[in-house]
Structures are given as C-alpha cells and as structure tokens.
Design an enzyme around this catalytic site. Sequence first.
Site, PDB file in Angstrom:
ATOM      1  N   GLY A 268      48.414  -9.973   1.618  1.00  0.00           N
ATOM      2  CA  GLY A 268      47.182  -9.923   0.837  1.00  0.00           C
ATOM      3  C   GLY A 268      46.024 -10.725   1.360  1.00  0.00           C
ATOM      4  N   PRO A 311      52.226 -10.362   5.591  1.00  0.00           N
ATOM      5  CA  PRO A 311      50.870  -9.896   5.873  1.00  0.00           C
ATOM      6  C   PRO A 311      50.827  -8.585   6.651  1.00  0.00           C
ATOM      7  CG  PRO A 311      51.499 -11.599   7.431  1.00  0.00           C
ATOM      8  CD  PRO A 311      52.644 -11.465   6.469  1.00  0.00           C
ATOM      9  N   GLY A 312      49.820  -7.792   6.368  1.00  0.00           N
ATOM     10  CA  GLY A 312      49.578  -6.583   7.153  1.00  0.00           C
ATOM     11  C   GLY A 312      48.193  -6.692   7.756  1.00  0.00           C
ATOM     12  N   ARG A 313      47.195  -6.513   6.879  1.00  0.00           N
ATOM     13  CA  ARG A 313      45.794  -6.485   7.300  1.00  0.00           C
ATOM     14  C   ARG A 313      45.401  -7.684   8.160  1.00  0.00           C
ATOM     15  NH1 ARG A 313      42.077  -3.942   3.913  1.00  0.00           N
ATOM     16  NH2 ARG A 313      43.576  -4.270   2.255  1.00  0.00           N
ATOM     17  N   ARG A 350      38.930   4.811   4.414  1.00  0.00           N
ATOM     18  CA  ARG A 350      38.703   3.637   3.563  1.00  0.00           C
ATOM     19  C   ARG A 350      37.268   3.586   3.021  1.00  0.00           C
ATOM     20  NH1 ARG A 350      38.893  -0.994   4.781  1.00  0.00           N
ATOM     21  NH2 ARG A 350      40.006  -1.788   2.977  1.00  0.00           N
ATOM     22  N   TYR A 354      37.344   3.390  -0.826  1.00  0.00           N
ATOM     23  CA  TYR A 354      37.097   2.067  -1.443  1.00  0.00           C
ATOM     24  C   TYR A 354      35.686   1.560  -1.216  1.00  0.00           C
ATOM     25  CZ  TYR A 354      42.121   1.946  -0.174  1.00  0.00           C
ATOM     26  OH  TYR A 354      43.440   2.231   0.050  1.00  0.00           O
ATOM     27  N   CYS A 381      33.906  18.345   5.902  1.00  0.00           N
ATOM     28  CA  CYS A 381      33.212  19.085   4.853  1.00  0.00           C
ATOM     29  C   CYS A 381      33.308  18.338   3.537  1.00  0.00           C
ATOM     30  CB  CYS A 381      33.813  20.477   4.721  1.00  0.00           C
ATOM     31  SG  CYS A 381      33.634  21.389   6.239  1.00  0.00           S
ATOM     32  N   GLU A 382      32.552  17.280   3.446  1.00  0.00           N
ATOM     33  CA  GLU A 382      32.606  16.413   2.270  1.00  0.00           C
ATOM     34  C   GLU A 382      31.376  15.515   2.350  1.00  0.00           C
ATOM     35  OE1 GLU A 382      35.762  16.316   0.417  1.00  0.00           O
ATOM     36  OE2 GLU A 382      34.822  14.957  -1.013  1.00  0.00           O
ATOM     37  N   TYR A 410      45.137  -0.015   8.119  1.00  0.00           N
ATOM     38  CA  TYR A 410      44.977   1.033   7.098  1.00  0.00           C
ATOM     39  C   TYR A 410      43.995   2.136   7.507  1.00  0.00           C
ATOM     40  CZ  TYR A 410      47.446  -2.440   4.303  1.00  0.00           C
ATOM     41  OH  TYR A 410      48.364  -3.347   3.851  1.00  0.00           O
TER      42      TYR A 410
HETATM   43  N1  LLP Z   1      53.703  -6.302   1.026  1.00  0.00           N
HETATM   44  C1  LLP Z   1      53.636  -5.323   0.119  1.00  0.00           C
HETATM   45  C2  LLP Z   1      54.758  -5.095  -0.768  1.00  0.00           C
HETATM   46  C3  LLP Z   1      52.499  -4.521   0.052  1.00  0.00           C
HETATM   47  O1  LLP Z   1      52.434  -3.552  -0.861  1.00  0.00           O
HETATM   48  C4  LLP Z   1      51.430  -4.742   0.949  1.00  0.00           C
HETATM   49  C5  LLP Z   1      50.229  -3.912   0.901  1.00  0.00           C
HETATM   50  C6  LLP Z   1      51.553  -5.772   1.889  1.00  0.00           C
HETATM   51  C7  LLP Z   1      52.696  -6.537   1.886  1.00  0.00           C
HETATM   52  C8  LLP Z   1      50.479  -6.086   2.908  1.00  0.00           C
HETATM   53  O2  LLP Z   1      49.301  -6.464   2.331  1.00  0.00           O
HETATM   54  P1  LLP Z   1      48.073  -6.927   3.265  1.00  0.00           P
HETATM   55  O3  LLP Z   1      48.426  -8.241   3.898  1.00  0.00           O
HETATM   56  O4  LLP Z   1      47.845  -5.880   4.256  1.00  0.00           O
HETATM   57  O5  LLP Z   1      46.958  -7.067   2.307  1.00  0.00           O
HETATM   58  N2  LLP Z   1      45.243   0.881   1.685  1.00  0.00           N
HETATM   59  C9  LLP Z   1      44.605  -0.341   1.217  1.00  0.00           C
HETATM   60  C10 LLP Z   1      45.571  -1.499   1.218  1.00  0.00           C
HETATM   61  C11 LLP Z   1      46.797  -1.267   0.378  1.00  0.00           C
HETATM   62  C12 LLP Z   1      47.753  -2.399   0.494  1.00  0.00           C
HETATM   63  C13 LLP Z   1      49.051  -2.032  -0.097  1.00  0.00           C
HETATM   64  N3  LLP Z   1      50.067  -2.997   0.035  1.00  0.00           N
HETATM   65  C14 LLP Z   1      43.394  -0.629   2.101  1.00  0.00           C
HETATM   66  O6  LLP Z   1      43.134   0.139   3.000  1.00  0.00           O
HETATM   67  O7  LLP Z   1      42.685  -1.584   1.864  1.00  0.00           O
END
Ligand code: LLP
Length: 452
Positions: A268, A311-313, A350, A354, A381-382, A410
């Site tokens: 997050g 973490p992902g993002r 995105r 969003y 087409c949007e 993402y």
């Molecule tokens: N763990 C779980 C269980 C999650 O559901 C997520 C993200 C993460 C970790 C990683 O979160 P991050 O560090 O990336 O914030 N599509 C949206 C983001 C959706 C995130 C969903 N879950 C976007 O493009 O902003």
Amino acid sequence: MALPAADLNKKADNKTTMELGHVLPMTAEVKGDHLYIGGVDMVDLARERGTALYVMDEADMRHRMETYLTAFRSRYENSDVVFASKAFINKAAARIVAEEGLCLDVSGGGELAVARAVGFPMDKVFVHGNNKTPVELREAIEAGGGCIVIDSRIELDRVSKIAGELGVTQSIYMRITPGVEADTHEYIRTGCEDSKFGFTMREDWAFNCVKDVLAAPNVRLAGIHMHIGSQIFALHSFKEAIKVMVELMARIEAEYGYRIEELDVGGGLGVAYLAEDKPSTIEDFAEGVTSAVKEYCAEFDVKLPRLLTEPGRSLVANAGVTLYTVGILKTLPGIRKYVAVDGGMSDNIRTALYHAEYEPVIANKADQPRTEIVTLAGKHCESGDAVVVDMPIQHPDLGDIVCVFGTGAYCYTMSNNYNGQPRPAIVFVKDGEARVTTRRETYEDLMACDLD
Ligand code: LLP
C-alpha cells in the site's frame, strides 16, 4: 464518459525532463536532446521495437527490492518482503524477485502459473484472492504453495478438504479486515468495513472464526494478514490497523491458547506520480511499521512475530515508463489540445479508471522545457480514453516519441485488447542493453483462442 473540462488557466511548468525528480526511473539521464534509461536511448528503442512499448529500468527495480529488504531487516530481523505480483509480473520479473530474495504474492492461478514456470521457490509463495476457485486452490496446494491466505469462512472448508484429499497440512493465514479507512482513492481502499475482502472484525466475526480455523483438519494457522489499501501517503492508517491486528493476536493467545507466529501488514505504500508528490519513503514506511509492531507487541504482551510486508506499486511503479508515438494533433481553441498516441486505455487503464495522473515528456526533446499543456489521448473508441489529461509537455510534433513516467505498476497487468489492440512488448533495460522480456502481441495472438 467524456473528460472533465480542461482548466484553461493551467500554466506549463517549463520543466525539462531531469527536473521531474523522483518520478523518473533511477537511471534516467538526458544526453543531447534524447532521454536515456538504463543507458539505452529511448528514441532509438521506440523506433527499433515499435510503440506503444513498456520499458522497465532493471537497476531501479532491483535497487528498490534491496532497499525494502534492508530497511525492514535492519530494523526487524525476522522479516520478509513479499512482492505483490498483481502490480507487475512476467517471467523475467519473477526471476528478478527470486534472485533478490523476496517472496511472491500471487492472486489466483494465473500468477501462480508464472511463478511455477520460472521455478520460483514455492515455499515463498503466498496465495491471495477473495474468491480463489476450488481449482485454483487445488493447484496452489498441489504446487506446495507456501501459504494460502484464506479470505472467508467458506474458503476455510475448501482448503481443509482439498488439503485432506491431497494428504497434506496446508499453512494458512487469515486475512483480517481491520476496519481502518486508509487515506487513498476510494476504489483502491480495501481495509475498511464495507469490503468484499477478508474476515471482518465486526461482531467479533474474525475472532470467532479463529476457533473454527484452529479446529479444522489439514490446515495450520501460521499468521494473520491485513491490507488496508493502495497508494497510501499517510502512514498513520498502518499504525492504527497494526494495533487492531496485534490486539487480535493477544486475544487469540489469551482465549484460545494459540500463538500467531506471523503478521503480514500488506502493501500500500504510495509512490510519486507527479513531480510535486511527496509520498513516504520505503525507510519511513519500514520505520513506521516496525516501530508500531514493536510498540503494540510490548503493550499487549505478544511475542514479536515474523513480520511480512507485501508491496507492489512502490517496488515497480517508478521503474517503468511507456513510450508512444505521436500520431494526430488536434487543437480546439478555448477547449483543449489533444495529442493522440498509439496506445491508451488498452495499455494504461488507470487514467480512465481512477483519474490517475502521470508526468509526460517528449523523449526526443528531453532537454527542452515543457511549454505546452496537452491531453495525451489514446487511440480507442471511447471519449474518456486518455493516458495523460492536461499536463505540461514539450511542443509536440507528429512522429515525436512520448515517454510517460511511473507506469511500471498496474498498467501491463491491467492491460487489455480493447479495439483489437495487441498488448505492447516489455523491454528491460540495464547497462546499455535492452532485453525484450515479453514480445509484442500479434493479431494471431488475438485470435489464438478462437475456434473455427
Ligand atoms: N497485498 C494485497 C493483498 C493486495 O491486494 C495488494 C494490492 C497489495 C498487496 C499491493 O499493494 P500496493 O503495494 O501495490 O499498493 N489497480 C489499482 C491498485 C489495486 C491494488 C490492489 N491490491 C491501481 O492501479 O492503482
């Protein structure tokens, strides 16, 4: 849906590329008038490989992975970092995650399949999802998935039954919804009470379900998990949620006599999409999380658990850029200037979904100031199909190569084939070398599943 009306008073910022600061990938540099990433000329790369094109700065990805691990382990020895593959995954990325010693969060069977294809150590895989199908659960358990994060009471029975059929004891976590509102876009908030995810704390549901989990055969409750949302700048929500989690651990031990040994605080952490954004750093995040865990474990007299973060993002967003070619220019005086590029909501949904914001430059004019405000429209087409809405950029001409920063998370994983658009290739750049890690889709790929 149409775009919101443009703010005609918005002024271009006259910034050149390098002035965009932490939005840029780590190895970004400008030589002559061209943008380079990983020592590779983005203009040459776009012309050789075609656009739209995803480019990942490998050194940046690896550096952030190391930074996360060090930031956590130096403060809290018994900790691990789990990369959330939903942010970005292909085989090359999965290999890098393994090489850097991180664990992997997979959401469902497809991401699990990528992990298996590269021989990712299965004991380091965490399987997520609010409705993993019985088939996906079986695949994960059969593959030796290290941990299944169960999301509901119903899923407990499924996992227990499948593990029994396969003759194994499956490690599980319970995903708890701590009821904390994170400070982020409402679409990506997940830890608040009205959520499809996890066991709610309301009416003591989560606590009562622990009893069933402990009584269930063929599973072992290893830990509890939370994920309160994404793109979070303010760290206080993590602290509040960690308090709820540690208090729950204390109650489980006191009332059921069972010690929860692992705590996963989810992902997050927010990133800078705009030059002016000021997210917390990885260090701040690690400090906030580890000190909260220590503080509440002391307060509630809980033995320090193994600590995981997911973490992902914040591992990949700023490592990635997308390159496009300018195809159409359309100026509507008093309304807006459109610059249409050869991608759009198929490679980056995105913005439409969003109202996400990004910083763009023209890669072949990277040394020049951004003197115009434009909307980078897509080719779909949007009406709401845009990658960047009303942002500064250098004066655009047909054939220019546009680079949009911060698209490493993402975008590829949420890409689609709208209007029959083949997905772009993914190129990893490092030390002057460009390596295609996912090839561009072809028209044949689009029809690969169609039967005659
Ligand atoms: N763990 C779980 C269980 C999650 O559901 C997520 C993200 C993460 C970790 C990683 O979160 P991050 O560090 O990336 O914030 N599509 C949206 C983001 C959706 C995130 C969903 N879950 C976007 O493009 O902003």
